[in-house]
Design a protein around this motif. Structure first.
Motif, PDB file in Angstrom:
ATOM      1  N   LEU A 158       0.867  -1.185   0.000  1.00 46.66           N
ATOM      2  CA  LEU A 158       0.000   0.000   0.000  1.00 46.66           C
ATOM      3  C   LEU A 158       0.902   1.233   0.000  1.00 46.66           C
ATOM      4  N   ILE A 159       0.828   2.029  -1.072  1.00 41.74           N
ATOM      5  CA  ILE A 159       1.618   3.267  -1.155  1.00 41.74           C
ATOM      6  C   ILE A 159       0.666   4.420  -0.874  1.00 41.74           C
ATOM      7  N   VAL A 160       1.056   5.308   0.057  1.00 39.24           N
ATOM      8  CA  VAL A 160       0.157   6.399   0.436  1.00 39.24           C
ATOM      9  C   VAL A 160       0.813   7.742   0.104  1.00 39.24           C
ATOM     10  N   GLY A 161       0.094   8.578  -0.644  1.00 41.58           N
ATOM     11  CA  GLY A 161       0.626   9.904  -0.982  1.00 41.58           C
ATOM     12  C   GLY A 161       0.281  10.269  -2.408  1.00 41.58           C
ATOM     13  N   GLY A 162       0.488  11.553  -2.743  1.00 45.74           N
ATOM     14  CA  GLY A 162       0.107  11.995  -4.086  1.00 45.74           C
ATOM     15  C   GLY A 162       1.182  12.800  -4.789  1.00 45.74           C
ATOM     16  N   GLY A 163       2.393  12.763  -4.244  1.00 49.26           N
ATOM     17  CA  GLY A 163       3.494  13.529  -4.851  1.00 49.26           C
ATOM     18  C   GLY A 163       4.387  12.647  -5.711  1.00 49.26           C
ATOM     19  N   ASP A 164       5.548  13.203  -6.088  1.00 45.32           N
ATOM     20  CA  ASP A 164       6.446  12.463  -6.979  1.00 45.32           C
ATOM     21  C   ASP A 164       6.946  11.159  -6.377  1.00 45.32           C
ATOM     22  N   SER A 165       7.291  11.176  -5.070  1.00 44.76           N
ATOM     23  CA  SER A 165       7.829   9.933  -4.474  1.00 44.76           C
ATOM     24  C   SER A 165       6.792   8.830  -4.539  1.00 44.76           C
ATOM     25  N   ALA A 166       5.536   9.151  -4.170  1.00 42.46           N
ATOM     26  CA  ALA A 166       4.486   8.128  -4.173  1.00 42.46           C
ATOM     27  C   ALA A 166       4.296   7.563  -5.590  1.00 42.46           C
ATOM     28  N   LEU A 167       4.243   8.455  -6.556  1.00 42.78           N
ATOM     29  CA  LEU A 167       4.013   7.997  -7.944  1.00 42.78           C
ATOM     30  C   LEU A 167       5.228   7.256  -8.491  1.00 42.78           C
ATOM     31  N   ASP A 168       6.444   7.785  -8.228  1.00 41.57           N
ATOM     32  CA  ASP A 168       7.647   7.127  -8.747  1.00 41.57           C
ATOM     33  C   ASP A 168       7.764   5.711  -8.207  1.00 41.57           C
ATOM     34  N   TRP A 169       7.523   5.554  -6.888  1.00 34.97           N
ATOM     35  CA  TRP A 169       7.687   4.211  -6.318  1.00 34.97           C
ATOM     36  C   TRP A 169       6.538   3.290  -6.735  1.00 34.97           C
ATOM     37  N   THR A 170       5.363   3.840  -6.985  1.00 32.65           N
ATOM     38  CA  THR A 170       4.267   3.018  -7.527  1.00 32.65           C
ATOM     39  C   THR A 170       4.726   2.405  -8.857  1.00 32.65           C
ATOM     40  N   LEU A 171       5.295   3.254  -9.707  1.00 34.04           N
ATOM     41  CA  LEU A 171       5.686   2.773 -11.044  1.00 34.04           C
ATOM     42  C   LEU A 171       6.910   1.870 -10.975  1.00 34.04           C
ATOM     43  N   ASN A 172       7.881   2.212 -10.112  1.00 38.08           N
ATOM     44  CA  ASN A 172       9.108   1.414 -10.043  1.00 38.08           C
ATOM     45  C   ASN A 172       8.885   0.048  -9.397  1.00 38.08           C
ATOM     46  N   LEU A 173       8.016   0.010  -8.383  1.00 40.05           N
ATOM     47  CA  LEU A 173       7.831  -1.259  -7.666  1.00 40.05           C
ATOM     48  C   LEU A 173       6.773  -2.143  -8.330  1.00 40.05           C
ATOM     49  N   HIS A 174       5.959  -1.541  -9.170  1.00 34.98           N
ATOM     50  CA  HIS A 174       4.870  -2.294  -9.786  1.00 34.98           C
ATOM     51  C   HIS A 174       5.336  -3.605 -10.459  1.00 34.98           C
ATOM     52  N   PRO A 175       6.451  -3.592 -11.226  1.00 31.43           N
ATOM     53  CA  PRO A 175       6.849  -4.839 -11.901  1.00 31.43           C
ATOM     54  C   PRO A 175       7.270  -5.952 -10.951  1.00 31.43           C
ATOM     55  N   ILE A 176       7.716  -5.626  -9.735  1.00 29.39           N
ATOM     56  CA  ILE A 176       8.208  -6.715  -8.860  1.00 29.39           C
ATOM     57  C   ILE A 176       7.255  -7.026  -7.703  1.00 29.39           C
ATOM     58  N   ALA A 177       6.311  -6.115  -7.447  1.00 27.97           N
ATOM     59  CA  ALA A 177       5.394  -6.348  -6.316  1.00 27.97           C
ATOM     60  C   ALA A 177       4.324  -7.366  -6.710  1.00 27.97           C
ATOM     61  N   LYS A 178       3.733  -8.012  -5.686  1.00 28.82           N
ATOM     62  CA  LYS A 178       2.616  -8.919  -5.963  1.00 28.82           C
ATOM     63  C   LYS A 178       1.418  -8.077  -6.407  1.00 28.82           C
ATOM     64  N   ARG A 179       1.155  -7.015  -5.651  1.00 29.53           N
ATOM     65  CA  ARG A 179       0.066  -6.100  -6.002  1.00 29.53           C
ATOM     66  C   ARG A 179       0.377  -4.742  -5.391  1.00 29.53           C
ATOM     67  N   ILE A 180      -0.001  -3.678  -6.091  1.00 23.11           N
ATOM     68  CA  ILE A 180       0.199  -2.337  -5.537  1.00 23.11           C
ATOM     69  C   ILE A 180      -1.149  -1.629  -5.458  1.00 23.11           C
TER      70      ILE A 180
END
Ligand code: FAD
Length: 342
Positions: A158-180
């Motif tokens: 669960l990623i919480v936030g609406g700035g660059d860090s939240a979005l960057d890590w959503t996109l970067n971790l998406h390929p390796i996470a089970k679910r985001i």
């Protein structure tokens, strides 16, 4: 723990003053490692005002915060400093005369003849979201920074936030996470538009979830998260299943561990002499915004001057048997050789 990294000088903080100190130390043949909590180089200039103009750097009528950082990096390139980012210096121990053992929160250990504190306003630390009991999960299921992506492989995040860090890590971790699942309090993001578009495309394809609302509580046991209670904007309450939570609520500046390093403090600043900007501990210097002395101005140009004088005294500790001859870069062929221009 791996073997200690040995260096002439360890600089704590890779802001503009720490960066220029690398130049002054390099001219005098001292090798430098730098540690910074941030994931980027440049301190306040890069973190707080990368696109704002600075008008009072001598000889440069106009430069942005990020621009100054890049110019400084170009200037110190010949000296090959080593950066250790995403790491906070936690402790300094005197083990010689002078020789210091410096440890970071990532378990790294340095042995340095000289330590330069250029920690600015202290450490940038993540803002903790107002969720009751969150402390019990920090470091096991709740993380405020991504140090190693591999740690999050196959996690239900669960990623919480609406700035660059939240979005960057959503996109970067998406390929390796089970679910985001990305959670933000409103359906409007402060992050780069391109990242927001990419995130929305993943949601449209069913490859991740986007929720709007706020976390009000955490579920789990022994530091292991199993879910987060979500209050939607219509006050409906539901649970999001997750084993990991990454809140990105921005950064705040705190003095941090500087207070435990054995150097004297005055109103949360480090008092220094103005001949060499040395602290009350021989071999530990403080330059830039973190220091204080009569007449101190918290300007980048002050920190540059302080770095130059610090390097002269540091040379005595690193090379006790060598005489230091004052030279100009304009006319010294030996300095020019070090700079790779001759
Ligand atoms: P910083 O830039 O604060 O860098 C310190 C670094 O140390 C940080 O990256 C931090 O993460 C790191 N750190 C701290 N503690 C630790 C630790 N324990 N372990 C590892 N790393 C640590 N100045 C000017 O001269 N001209 C201007 O026009 C100007 N405009 C400004 C505008 C704004 C909006 C702001 C906020 C400041 C401005 N300043 C300006 C001030 C200027 O940015 C500071 O004087 C300058 O950044 C100080 O540099 P520094 O290297 O001492 O510290």
């Amino acid at each position: 723990m791996s073997e200690a990294i040995k260096t002439d000088v360890l600089i704590i903080g890779a802001g503009p003053c720490g960066l220029f100190a690398v130049f002054e130390l390099g001219l005098l043949d001292m090798k430098v490692h730098l540690v910074d909590i941030l994931d980027k180089i440049g301190g306040q200039c890069a973190e707080l005002y990368p696109e704002k103009p600075i008008y009072d750097i001598p000889g440069i009528p106009f430069v942005t915060g990020q621009g100054l950082t890049e110019q400084l990096l170009e200037q110190i390139k010949p000296f090959g400093p080593t950066f250790h980012l995403n790491e906070m210096v936690e402790s300094i121990e005197k083990i010689g005369d002078p020789l210091f053992r410096v440890k970071t929160d990532a378990g790294k250990e340095f042995e340095a003849k000289v330590v330069v504190i250029s920690a600015g306003g202290g450490s940038f630390q993540p803002k903790r979201p107002p969720v009751p009991g969150i402390e019990a999960y920090e470091g096991t299921s709740v993380f405020y920074a991504v140090r190693k992506m591999e740690q999050f492989r196959d996690k239900n995040i669960l990623i919480v936030g609406g700035g660059d860090s939240a979005l960057d890590w959503t996109l970067n971790l998406h390929p390796i996470a089970k679910r985001i699942t990305l959670l933000h309090r409103r359906d409007d993001f402060r992050a780069a538009p391109h990242s927001v578009e990419q995130m929305r495309a993943l949601v449209a394809d069913g490859k991740m979830d986007l929720k709007i609302g706020q976390v009000t509580g955490l579920e789990g046991a022994d530091g292991q998260l199993s879910g987060a209670a979500l209050k939607a904007n219509d006050n409906a309450v539901s649970t999001i299943a997750c084993d990991t939570m990454l809140p990105f609520f921005g950064l705040t500046m705190k003095l941090g561990p500087v207070a435990n390093w054995g150097v004297a403090l005055e109103n949360n600043l480090v008092p220094v002499d103005t001949a060499a900007f040395e602290t009350n501990v021989s071999g530990i210097f403080a330059i830039g915004d973190i220091n204080t002395y009569p007449g101190k101005l918290k300007l980048i140009l002050s920190g540059f001057h302080e770095g130059a004088l610090m390097a002269q005294k540091a040379h005595r500790y690193v090379y006790p048997d060598k005489r230091l001859v004052f030279q100009y870069t304009t006319s010294s062929s030996s300095l020019q050789k070090k700079l790779g221009v001759n």
